[in-house]
Scaffold this motif. Structure first.
Motif, PDB file in Angstrom:
ATOM      1  N   GLU A 123       0.828  -1.217   0.000  1.00  8.64           N
ATOM      2  CA  GLU A 123       0.000   0.000   0.000  1.00  8.64           C
ATOM      3  C   GLU A 123       0.856   1.257   0.000  1.00  8.64           C
ATOM      4  O   GLU A 123       0.396   2.319  -0.396  1.00  8.64           O
ATOM      5  N   ALA A 124       2.062   1.118   0.517  1.00 11.38           N
ATOM      6  CA  ALA A 124       2.918   2.296   0.696  1.00 11.38           C
ATOM      7  C   ALA A 124       3.717   2.635  -0.554  1.00 11.38           C
ATOM      8  O   ALA A 124       4.427   3.632  -0.584  1.00 11.38           O
ATOM      9  N   GLU A 125       3.601   1.814  -1.582  1.00 12.35           N
ATOM     10  CA  GLU A 125       4.328   2.101  -2.819  1.00 12.35           C
ATOM     11  C   GLU A 125       3.837   3.426  -3.397  1.00 12.35           C
ATOM     12  O   GLU A 125       2.633   3.710  -3.415  1.00 12.35           O
ATOM     13  N   GLY A 126       4.776   4.235  -3.857  1.00 15.49           N
ATOM     14  CA  GLY A 126       4.425   5.528  -4.446  1.00 15.49           C
ATOM     15  C   GLY A 126       4.205   6.629  -3.427  1.00 15.49           C
ATOM     16  O   GLY A 126       3.928   7.771  -3.797  1.00 15.49           O
ATOM     17  N   ARG A 127       4.316   6.294  -2.136  1.00 15.13           N
ATOM     18  CA  ARG A 127       4.148   7.297  -1.079  1.00 15.13           C
ATOM     19  C   ARG A 127       5.526   7.673  -0.537  1.00 15.13           C
ATOM     20  O   ARG A 127       6.500   6.955  -0.730  1.00 15.13           O
ATOM     21  N   ARG A 128       5.573   8.787   0.161  1.00 10.14           N
ATOM     22  CA  ARG A 128       6.834   9.245   0.747  1.00 10.14           C
ATOM     23  C   ARG A 128       6.849   8.825   2.223  1.00 10.14           C
ATOM     24  O   ARG A 128       6.062   9.309   3.025  1.00 10.14           O
ATOM     25  N   ILE A 129       7.748   7.898   2.542  1.00  5.40           N
ATOM     26  CA  ILE A 129       7.804   7.338   3.898  1.00  5.40           C
ATOM     27  C   ILE A 129       8.982   7.962   4.641  1.00  5.40           C
ATOM     28  O   ILE A 129      10.099   8.022   4.106  1.00  5.40           O
ATOM     29  N   THR A 130       8.714   8.397   5.854  1.00  3.22           N
ATOM     30  CA  THR A 130       9.792   8.940   6.694  1.00  3.22           C
ATOM     31  C   THR A 130       9.823   8.165   7.997  1.00  3.22           C
ATOM     32  O   THR A 130       8.792   8.005   8.656  1.00  3.22           O
ATOM     33  N   THR A 131      11.009   7.688   8.339  1.00  8.57           N
ATOM     34  CA  THR A 131      11.168   6.980   9.611  1.00  8.57           C
ATOM     35  C   THR A 131      12.023   7.823  10.557  1.00  8.57           C
ATOM     36  O   THR A 131      12.565   8.861  10.156  1.00  8.57           O
ATOM     37  N   LEU A 132      12.155   7.348  11.766  1.00  9.02           N
ATOM     38  CA  LEU A 132      12.972   8.068  12.753  1.00  9.02           C
ATOM     39  C   LEU A 132      14.364   8.358  12.204  1.00  9.02           C
ATOM     40  O   LEU A 132      14.909   9.446  12.419  1.00  9.02           O
ATOM     41  N   GLU A 133      14.923   7.411  11.476  1.00  7.83           N
ATOM     42  CA  GLU A 133      16.268   7.590  10.935  1.00  7.83           C
ATOM     43  C   GLU A 133      16.317   8.767   9.962  1.00  7.83           C
ATOM     44  O   GLU A 133      17.354   9.429   9.830  1.00  7.83           O
ATOM     45  N   GLY A 134      15.193   9.030   9.302  1.00  4.37           N
ATOM     46  CA  GLY A 134      15.145  10.099   8.309  1.00  4.37           C
ATOM     47  C   GLY A 134      15.110  11.485   8.917  1.00  4.37           C
ATOM     48  O   GLY A 134      15.197  12.483   8.196  1.00  4.37           O
ATOM     49  N   LEU A 135      14.962  11.580  10.228  1.00  6.46           N
ATOM     50  CA  LEU A 135      14.962  12.898  10.876  1.00  6.46           C
ATOM     51  C   LEU A 135      16.371  13.360  11.192  1.00  6.46           C
ATOM     52  O   LEU A 135      16.582  14.526  11.541  1.00  6.46           O
ATOM     53  N   MET A 136      17.325  12.449  11.100  1.00  9.44           N
ATOM     54  CA  MET A 136      18.718  12.801  11.394  1.00  9.44           C
ATOM     55  C   MET A 136      19.334  13.528  10.192  1.00  9.44           C
ATOM     56  O   MET A 136      18.945  13.308   9.058  1.00  9.44           O
ATOM     57  N   ALA A 137      20.317  14.375  10.481  1.00  9.88           N
ATOM     58  CA  ALA A 137      21.142  14.951   9.417  1.00  9.88           C
ATOM     59  C   ALA A 137      22.548  14.423   9.681  1.00  9.88           C
ATOM     60  O   ALA A 137      23.283  14.984  10.492  1.00  9.88           O
TER      61      ALA A 137
END
Ligand code: FES
Ligand code: FES
Length: 213
Positions: A123-137
Protein backbone atom coordinates in the motif's frame (compact mmCIF):
# COMPACT_ATOMS: atom_id res chain seq x y z
CA UNK A 1 29.15 -4.30 -1.83
CA UNK A 2 30.66 -0.82 -1.72
CA UNK A 3 28.69 2.33 -0.99
CA UNK A 4 28.27 3.23 -4.63
CA UNK A 5 27.01 -0.21 -5.50
CA UNK A 6 24.67 0.03 -2.56
CA UNK A 7 23.21 3.20 -4.07
CA UNK A 8 24.39 5.72 -1.49
CA UNK A 9 25.55 8.10 -4.23
CA UNK A 10 22.43 7.78 -6.31
CA UNK A 11 19.77 7.64 -3.62
CA UNK A 12 18.75 4.30 -5.10
CA UNK A 13 18.91 1.05 -3.25
CA UNK A 14 19.28 -2.09 -5.30
CA UNK A 15 17.81 -4.33 -2.67
CA UNK A 16 16.08 -6.57 -5.19
CA UNK A 17 19.05 -6.92 -7.53
CA UNK A 18 20.48 -10.39 -7.45
CA UNK A 19 17.54 -11.45 -5.34
CA UNK A 20 16.98 -15.00 -6.45
CA UNK A 21 13.95 -17.12 -5.80
CA UNK A 22 16.14 -19.37 -3.76
CA UNK A 23 17.39 -16.42 -1.76
CA UNK A 24 13.83 -15.39 -1.15
CA UNK A 25 12.91 -18.84 0.08
CA UNK A 26 15.91 -18.85 2.32
CA UNK A 27 15.56 -15.43 3.80
CA UNK A 28 11.91 -14.53 3.99
CA UNK A 29 8.53 -15.95 4.67
CA UNK A 30 10.30 -18.84 6.25
CA UNK A 31 10.62 -17.40 9.71
CA UNK A 32 7.15 -18.41 10.71
CA UNK A 33 7.61 -21.79 9.10
CA UNK A 34 10.84 -22.33 10.95
CA UNK A 35 8.97 -21.77 14.19
CA UNK A 36 6.30 -24.23 13.12
CA UNK A 37 8.86 -26.76 11.96
CA UNK A 38 10.79 -26.62 15.20
CA UNK A 39 7.54 -27.04 17.06
CA UNK A 40 7.02 -30.24 15.08
CA UNK A 41 3.92 -28.94 13.30
CA UNK A 42 5.40 -28.95 9.76
CA UNK A 43 7.37 -31.63 8.01
CA UNK A 44 10.29 -30.64 5.79
CA UNK A 45 8.17 -31.33 2.71
CA UNK A 46 5.31 -29.20 4.01
CA UNK A 47 7.76 -26.49 4.91
CA UNK A 48 9.12 -26.48 1.36
CA UNK A 49 5.63 -26.39 -0.14
CA UNK A 50 4.61 -23.41 1.98
CA UNK A 51 7.80 -21.57 1.06
CA UNK A 52 7.17 -22.29 -2.63
CA UNK A 53 3.69 -20.80 -2.40
CA UNK A 54 4.99 -17.73 -0.58
CA UNK A 55 7.62 -17.18 -3.28
CA UNK A 56 5.01 -17.48 -6.03
CA UNK A 57 2.94 -14.72 -4.43
CA UNK A 58 5.87 -12.36 -3.88
CA UNK A 59 5.78 -9.08 -5.76
CA UNK A 60 8.39 -6.45 -6.57
CA UNK A 61 7.60 -2.99 -5.24
CA UNK A 62 9.49 0.27 -4.96
CA UNK A 63 9.36 2.09 -1.65
CA UNK A 64 10.66 5.60 -1.11
CA UNK A 65 11.99 5.75 2.41
CA UNK A 66 13.83 8.77 3.77
CA UNK A 67 14.27 10.12 0.23
CA UNK A 68 15.84 6.93 -1.00
CA UNK A 69 14.27 4.49 -3.41
CA UNK A 70 14.29 0.75 -2.65
CA UNK A 71 13.22 -2.03 -4.97
CA UNK A 72 12.04 -4.91 -2.83
CA UNK A 73 10.60 -8.37 -3.21
CA UNK A 74 7.78 -8.70 -0.70
CA UNK A 75 4.81 -10.84 0.10
CA UNK A 76 1.54 -8.88 -0.27
CA UNK A 77 0.59 -9.68 3.32
CA UNK A 78 3.70 -8.11 4.85
CA UNK A 79 3.28 -4.96 6.90
CA UNK A 80 5.31 -1.87 6.23
CA UNK A 81 6.71 -2.26 9.75
CA UNK A 82 8.05 -5.72 8.92
CA UNK A 83 9.64 -4.57 5.67
CA UNK A 84 11.22 -1.48 7.22
CA UNK A 85 12.76 -3.46 10.03
CA UNK A 86 13.53 -6.84 8.49
CA UNK A 87 14.32 -5.94 4.90
CA UNK A 88 15.71 -2.42 5.18
CA UNK A 89 17.22 -2.65 8.64
CA UNK A 90 15.44 0.52 9.78
CA UNK A 91 14.65 -0.36 13.37
CA UNK A 92 13.59 3.10 14.53
CA UNK A 93 9.94 2.08 14.23
CA UNK A 94 9.33 -0.29 17.13
CA UNK A 95 7.28 -3.45 17.32
CA UNK A 96 4.74 -3.06 20.09
CA UNK A 97 1.22 -4.43 19.90
CA UNK A 98 1.18 -4.94 16.10
CA UNK A 99 -2.54 -4.20 16.10
CA UNK A 100 -2.86 -0.44 16.07
CA UNK A 101 -3.09 0.19 19.78
CA UNK A 102 0.26 1.48 21.04
CA UNK A 103 1.78 3.73 18.35
CA UNK A 104 5.34 2.43 18.80
CA UNK A 105 5.54 1.76 15.06
CA UNK A 106 4.56 5.27 13.94
CA UNK A 107 6.13 6.57 10.74
CA UNK A 108 5.17 9.41 8.42
CA UNK A 109 3.51 8.62 5.11
CA UNK A 110 3.29 11.73 2.95
CA UNK A 111 4.03 13.70 6.16
CA UNK A 112 1.11 12.20 8.10
CA UNK A 113 1.69 9.92 11.11
CA UNK A 114 0.61 6.35 10.38
CA UNK A 115 0.87 3.03 12.17
CA UNK A 116 3.34 0.99 10.12
CA UNK A 117 1.98 -2.22 11.64
CA UNK A 118 -1.43 -1.57 10.08
CA UNK A 119 -0.08 -0.50 6.70
CA UNK A 120 0.76 -3.10 4.10
CA UNK A 121 4.09 -2.55 2.39
CA UNK A 122 2.39 -2.81 -1.00
CA UNK A 123 0.00 0.00 0.00
CA UNK A 124 2.92 2.30 0.70
CA UNK A 125 4.33 2.10 -2.82
CA UNK A 126 4.42 5.53 -4.45
CA UNK A 127 4.15 7.30 -1.08
CA UNK A 128 6.83 9.24 0.75
CA UNK A 129 7.80 7.34 3.90
CA UNK A 130 9.79 8.94 6.69
CA UNK A 131 11.17 6.98 9.61
CA UNK A 132 12.97 8.07 12.75
CA UNK A 133 16.27 7.59 10.93
CA UNK A 134 15.14 10.10 8.31
CA UNK A 135 14.96 12.90 10.88
CA UNK A 136 18.72 12.80 11.39
CA UNK A 137 21.14 14.95 9.42
CA UNK A 138 24.13 12.66 9.38
CA UNK A 139 25.02 12.16 13.03
CA UNK A 140 23.09 15.25 14.09
CA UNK A 141 19.74 14.86 15.80
CA UNK A 142 16.71 16.45 14.22
CA UNK A 143 14.93 19.23 16.14
CA UNK A 144 12.26 16.97 17.60
CA UNK A 145 14.80 14.37 18.67
CA UNK A 146 16.93 17.11 20.22
CA UNK A 147 13.92 18.53 22.06
CA UNK A 148 13.08 15.13 23.56
CA UNK A 149 16.64 14.89 24.89
CA UNK A 150 16.60 18.44 26.28
CA UNK A 151 13.24 17.97 27.99
CA UNK A 152 14.06 14.50 29.30
CA UNK A 153 10.89 13.25 27.62
CA UNK A 154 11.51 9.54 28.08
CA UNK A 155 12.00 6.92 30.73
CA UNK A 156 12.30 3.42 29.29
CA UNK A 157 12.26 4.98 25.81
CA UNK A 158 10.30 2.29 24.04
CA UNK A 159 7.48 4.58 23.00
CA UNK A 160 9.81 7.46 22.22
CA UNK A 161 10.41 6.87 18.47
CA UNK A 162 6.66 6.78 17.88
CA UNK A 163 6.09 9.89 20.02
CA UNK A 164 8.79 11.73 18.07
CA UNK A 165 7.27 10.79 14.73
CA UNK A 166 3.82 11.95 15.85
CA UNK A 167 5.24 15.29 17.02
CA UNK A 168 7.21 15.61 13.78
CA UNK A 169 4.02 15.03 11.81
CA UNK A 170 2.18 17.65 13.85
CA UNK A 171 4.91 20.26 13.37
CA UNK A 172 4.96 19.71 9.61
CA UNK A 173 1.28 20.63 9.55
CA UNK A 174 1.20 23.10 12.46
CA UNK A 175 4.61 24.70 13.07
CA UNK A 176 3.47 26.51 16.24
CA UNK A 177 1.07 24.18 18.06
CA UNK A 178 -0.31 24.76 21.53
CA UNK A 179 -0.22 22.20 24.35
CA UNK A 180 -3.67 20.82 23.53
CA UNK A 181 -2.64 20.16 19.94
CA UNK A 182 0.50 18.35 21.06
CA UNK A 183 -1.51 16.20 23.47
CA UNK A 184 -3.95 15.41 20.69
CA UNK A 185 -1.07 14.54 18.32
CA UNK A 186 0.42 11.98 20.71
CA UNK A 187 -2.91 10.61 21.89
CA UNK A 188 -2.37 7.54 19.72
CA UNK A 189 1.01 6.84 21.28
CA UNK A 190 0.83 5.03 24.59
CA UNK A 191 3.51 5.76 27.18
CA UNK A 192 3.45 3.24 29.97
CA UNK A 193 5.99 5.29 31.90
CA UNK A 194 3.72 8.32 32.03
CA UNK A 195 6.19 10.72 30.44
CA UNK A 196 3.45 12.82 28.85
CA UNK A 197 4.14 16.11 30.72
CA UNK A 198 7.71 16.06 29.42
CA UNK A 199 6.58 14.94 25.96
CA UNK A 200 4.32 18.01 25.73
CA UNK A 201 7.20 20.25 26.80
CA UNK A 202 9.38 18.57 24.20
CA UNK A 203 6.77 19.33 21.55
CA UNK A 204 6.84 23.02 22.44
CA UNK A 205 10.64 23.04 22.49
CA UNK A 206 10.78 21.23 19.15
CA UNK A 207 8.67 23.96 17.58
CA UNK A 208 11.18 26.53 18.82
CA UNK A 209 14.14 24.55 17.51
CA UNK A 210 12.53 24.02 14.13
CA UNK A 211 11.76 27.72 13.84
CA UNK A 212 15.43 28.56 14.53
CA UNK A 213 16.66 26.15 11.86
S1 FES B 1 2.99 -1.75 16.98
FE1 FES B 1 1.76 -0.57 15.64
S2 FES B 1 0.30 0.38 16.93
FE2 FES B 1 1.41 -0.94 18.28
S1 FES C 1 9.05 6.19 28.09
FE1 FES C 1 8.55 4.14 28.66
S2 FES C 1 6.75 3.72 27.53
FE2 FES C 1 7.10 5.80 27.19
Amino acid sequence: MNNEENGEKTGQCRCVHGFTRRGFLTSVGVGAMAALATSGRLSAAQEGAVAERAAEKAVVITLTVNDRSHRLLVEPRWSLLYVLREQLGLTGAKVGCERGECGACTVLIDDLPRYACLTLAVEAEGRRITTLEGLMAGEELGPVQQAFVEEDAMQCGYCTPGQIMSVEGLLRARPQPDQAEIRQAVSGNLCRCGAYPHIVKAGLRAAELKAKR
